[in-house]
Design an enzyme around this catalytic site. Structure first.
Site, short mmCIF file in Angstrom:
data_model
loop_
_atom_site.label_atom_id
_atom_site.label_comp_id
_atom_site.label_asym_id
_atom_site.label_seq_id
_atom_site.Cartn_x
_atom_site.Cartn_y
_atom_site.Cartn_z
N CYS A 33 61.40 56.69 20.34
CA CYS A 33 59.93 56.59 20.36
C CYS A 33 59.29 57.94 20.04
CB CYS A 33 59.47 56.08 21.72
SG CYS A 33 57.69 56.13 21.97
N CYS A 43 56.39 59.00 22.36
CA CYS A 43 56.91 59.41 23.68
C CYS A 43 57.23 60.90 23.68
CB CYS A 43 58.16 58.61 24.02
SG CYS A 43 57.93 56.83 24.18
#
Length: 326
Positions: A95, A98
């Site tokens: 991700c 993230c």
């Protein structure tokens, strides 16, 4: 996030057995009688544990930034949230956003000096946690305070907005205090032995006995911090069981019967469908007037108190109730 209520002794009626099994299997976020005892136990464990520290190594137990998995979630998130608010950072290695948000949260947690804890959860390595927390996308950030989800957001946000999020969270919970930092800190408050009888009754599935035990405590101490909510929860489960699974069909067949609608709402809430329980009574409030509307409104507010104002579904339903009334 909360343990299930112990199942009652199995009845011979298969439909009743299915109903009770559904009640016992209510998921996190639904009304749960065992939560009263579980929250008390978690608070006691938190009181005995050392406070979080920004000086502990990042990722280690007791640090202001910690890696959490399914094995440590109870101790490092639920129990810890009775000391300070815990912010969950749900992420994955693949991700990209993230990787933008996580360093910001880590920086803020270390700056906080133990006033709150950042608990990092790899969703790929902990799919059950991700499912239980109802993660729809990542990065996802969820705040836990005293065993309850109290705030959340999804997606990467600028540092200024993240700082505002944690500042408001800490201000609304502990006010920024660090556990153990206050002078004259008192020891753990002893557990009330009067709750044992009610706990024993819940463990064996005896709701009338549990209700009587909680009522006896309230008769002697009307402002008892546990018994009031516990009594409301027990009474809700008793009404739900009395209503039975036929309550929904009966209410649908008689939409103008307010008593039938309240019984159906009780059954829905008792089996964990919080949104449907609220929606049914909100519909009654919107399309009725006078005494019928008052009955539905009062019953809905009572269900709010059973679920608890910290649940975001209660806040949303309260706003809908205000709009329907005014």
């Amino acid at each position: 996030m909360q343990p299930n209520r112990p199942a009652r002794p199995g009845p011979t009626d298969p439909r009743a057995a299915a109903q009770q099994a559904q009640m016992a299997a209510s998921l996190a976020g639904a009304v749960d009688l065992a939560a009263v005892k579980a929250r008390s136990d978690a608070a006691a464990r938190a009181a005995a544990a050392p406070p979080p520290s920004a000086d502990a190594p990042v990722g280690a137990a007791g640090s202001a930034v910690i890696d959490v998995d399914e094995a440590t979630f109870q101790t490092e998130v639920i129990d810890r949230s009775f000391q300070v608010p815990v912010v969950l950072d749900l992420w994955a290695e693949w991700c990209g956003p993230c990787k933008q948000l996580s360093p910001v949260l880590e920086k803020l947690a270390l700056e906080g000096g133990g006033a709150w804890v950042l608990a990092k959860v790899d969703v790929d390595a902990n799919p059950n946690l991700s499912q239980g927390l109802r993660v729809q996308g990542i990065p996802a950030v969820k705040a836990v305070w005293q065993g309850q989800l109290v705030a959340e957001f999804t997606g990467a946000i600028p540092e200024e907005q993240a700082r505002q999020f944690v500042t408001e969270l800490v201000g609304a919970t502990t006010g920024g205090g660090v556990p153990g930092a206050a002078e004259g800190e008192e020891g753990e408050e002893p557990e009330d032995p009067r709750l044992d009888a009610a706990d024993d009754a819940l463990n064996r599935g005896d709701l009338p006995a549990a209700e009587a035990a909680y009522q006896a405590i309230l008769d002697a101490e009307p402002t008892h911090p546990v018994a009031g909510l516990a009594l409301k929860q027990v009474q809700l489960f008793r009404r739900a069981e009395e209503a039975g699974p036929n309550a929904l069909a009966a209410a649908d067949a008689a939409p103008d019967d307010v008593a039938a609608q309240t019984r159906a709402a009780d059954f829905l809430l008792g089996t964990g469908d919080v949104d449907a329980a609220f929606a049914r009574l909100l519909d009654v409030v919107r399309r009725t007037a006078g005494e019928d509307r008052d009955v539905a409104r009062v019953h809905l507010v009572e269900l709010f108190s059973v679920v608890g104002d910290e649940d975001p579904r209660v806040g949303a339903a309260r706003r809908q109730l205000s709009a329907a009334l005014f």
